[in-house]
Design a protein around this motif. Structure first.
Motif, PDB file in Angstrom:
ATOM      1  N   VAL A 196      34.936  41.895  31.958  1.00  0.00           N
ATOM      2  CA  VAL A 196      35.655  43.168  31.942  1.00  0.00           C
ATOM      3  C   VAL A 196      36.533  43.286  33.178  1.00  0.00           C
ATOM      4  CG1 VAL A 196      35.397  45.678  32.081  1.00  0.00           C
ATOM      5  CG2 VAL A 196      33.960  44.353  30.509  1.00  0.00           C
ATOM      6  N   CYS A 197      36.008  42.906  34.327  1.00  0.00           N
ATOM      7  CA  CYS A 197      36.775  42.993  35.572  1.00  0.00           C
ATOM      8  C   CYS A 197      38.003  42.078  35.532  1.00  0.00           C
ATOM      9  CB  CYS A 197      35.891  42.642  36.764  1.00  0.00           C
ATOM     10  SG  CYS A 197      34.532  43.808  37.030  1.00  0.00           S
ATOM     11  N   ARG A 198      37.824  40.899  34.975  1.00  0.00           N
ATOM     12  CA  ARG A 198      38.965  39.977  34.845  1.00  0.00           C
ATOM     13  C   ARG A 198      40.039  40.583  33.943  1.00  0.00           C
ATOM     14  NH1 ARG A 198      37.811  34.538  36.230  1.00  0.00           N
ATOM     15  NH2 ARG A 198      39.213  33.754  34.626  1.00  0.00           N
ATOM     16  N   HIS A 199      39.621  41.217  32.868  1.00  0.00           N
ATOM     17  CA  HIS A 199      40.576  41.835  31.953  1.00  0.00           C
ATOM     18  C   HIS A 199      41.354  42.966  32.643  1.00  0.00           C
ATOM     19  CE1 HIS A 199      42.332  43.400  28.281  1.00  0.00           C
ATOM     20  NE2 HIS A 199      41.813  44.588  28.537  1.00  0.00           N
ATOM     21  N   LEU A 200      40.652  43.764  33.433  1.00  0.00           N
ATOM     22  CA  LEU A 200      41.321  44.858  34.142  1.00  0.00           C
ATOM     23  C   LEU A 200      42.352  44.316  35.127  1.00  0.00           C
ATOM     24  CD1 LEU A 200      38.239  47.183  34.772  1.00  0.00           C
ATOM     25  CD2 LEU A 200      40.175  47.661  33.261  1.00  0.00           C
ATOM     26  N   LEU A 201      42.022  43.220  35.791  1.00  0.00           N
ATOM     27  CA  LEU A 201      42.980  42.604  36.706  1.00  0.00           C
ATOM     28  C   LEU A 201      44.144  41.980  35.948  1.00  0.00           C
ATOM     29  CD1 LEU A 201      40.887  40.925  39.545  1.00  0.00           C
ATOM     30  CD2 LEU A 201      42.627  42.702  39.786  1.00  0.00           C
ATOM     31  N   ASP A 202      43.858  41.399  34.791  1.00  0.00           N
ATOM     32  CA  ASP A 202      44.937  40.848  33.960  1.00  0.00           C
ATOM     33  C   ASP A 202      45.980  41.913  33.651  1.00  0.00           C
ATOM     34  OD1 ASP A 202      43.773  38.391  33.893  1.00  0.00           O
ATOM     35  OD2 ASP A 202      42.999  38.550  31.846  1.00  0.00           O
TER      36      ASP A 202
END
Length: 233
Positions: free
Chosen positions: A58-64
């Motif tokens: 989820v955190c990676r997606h938010l940064l994406d």
């Protein structure tokens, strides 16, 4: 407003890790923000707070969404280097965790960790902070298919302890973790850290307390009364 008593005598207590036992959420956010600034991205605090309690995916997606995949990888790699130094030094405890663990030790109540952190890092953090030997089971996001707010990790923790989920007290700091515990059929007590519960979280109807010391006193009162059978009613 009076805090209602625990409605059952827990057979086990399951702990979240980051923000509940370890004062790590602030360190994680600081490392991410510093890594982002080094790459030329001054990202708002609300973005970092939106990651609290969520899985790495989820955190990676938010940064994406904020900076794109290429920059995301650069920021995460640098933040991992910064955070590894923090972990090696030993992440500070949250107030009240040692007193709570000592209390459970004295009464022979089993306990487990259920964390969204991946297993290698979770074990390093718990070992460096001196908390690893205090638990009967360590359950991480590496061990389940679906992360919080799915119930998987809490159900795994209950199985690892050999305890029915309805007999488990969960201690959490984040709304995501609270929802996971409720989905598992457990009784969560939330001790907020960086995220104050909003109306939607309060509407879940669980117990919210200011500190682990307050949670320990709530459990102590229940054990002193001990007039109900083990298990939620």
């Amino acid at each position: 407003m009076m805090t209602p008593p625990l409605p059952f005598t827990p057979a086990a207590v399951i702990f979240d890790m980051d923000g509940l036992m370890l004062d790590s959420e602030r360190a994680i956010i600081a490392c991410l923000a510093e890594a982002a600034r080094e790459s030329g991205h001054d990202l708002p605090e609300v973005l970092w707070l939106s990651m609290v309690g969520h899985s790495e995916a989820v955190c990676r997606h938010l940064l994406d969404e904020a900076i794109g995949e290429v920059e995301r990888d650069r920021v995460l790699q640098r933040s991992h280097v910064l955070y590894d130094a923090v972990v090696a030094a030993g992440v500070p405890h949250r107030p009240g965790i040692i007193a709570m663990l000592d209390f459970l030790d004295d009464r022979g109540i089993p306990r487990a960790v259920a964390t969204s952190t991946r297993r290698p890092l979770a074990l390093r953090k718990l070992e460096a902070s001196g908390l690893l030997p205090r638990f009967d089971a360590i359950c991480t996001s590496s061990d389940v298919e679906h992360p919080k707010p799915a119930p998987d990790i809490y159900l795994l923790a209950a199985r690892s302890l050999g305890v029915d989920p309805a007999q488990c007290l969960v201690l959490e700091d984040s709304p995501t973790g609270v929802r996971a515990a409720l989905a598992a059929g457990m009784y969560p007590v939330q001790i907020p850290d960086l995220l104050e519960p909003d109306d939607a979280v309060r509407a879940l109807g669980h117990t919210i307390l200011p500190s682990l010391d307050d949670a320990r006193r709530l459990l102590e009162q229940r054990l002193a009364a001990n007039t109900s059978p083990v298990g939620a009613t």
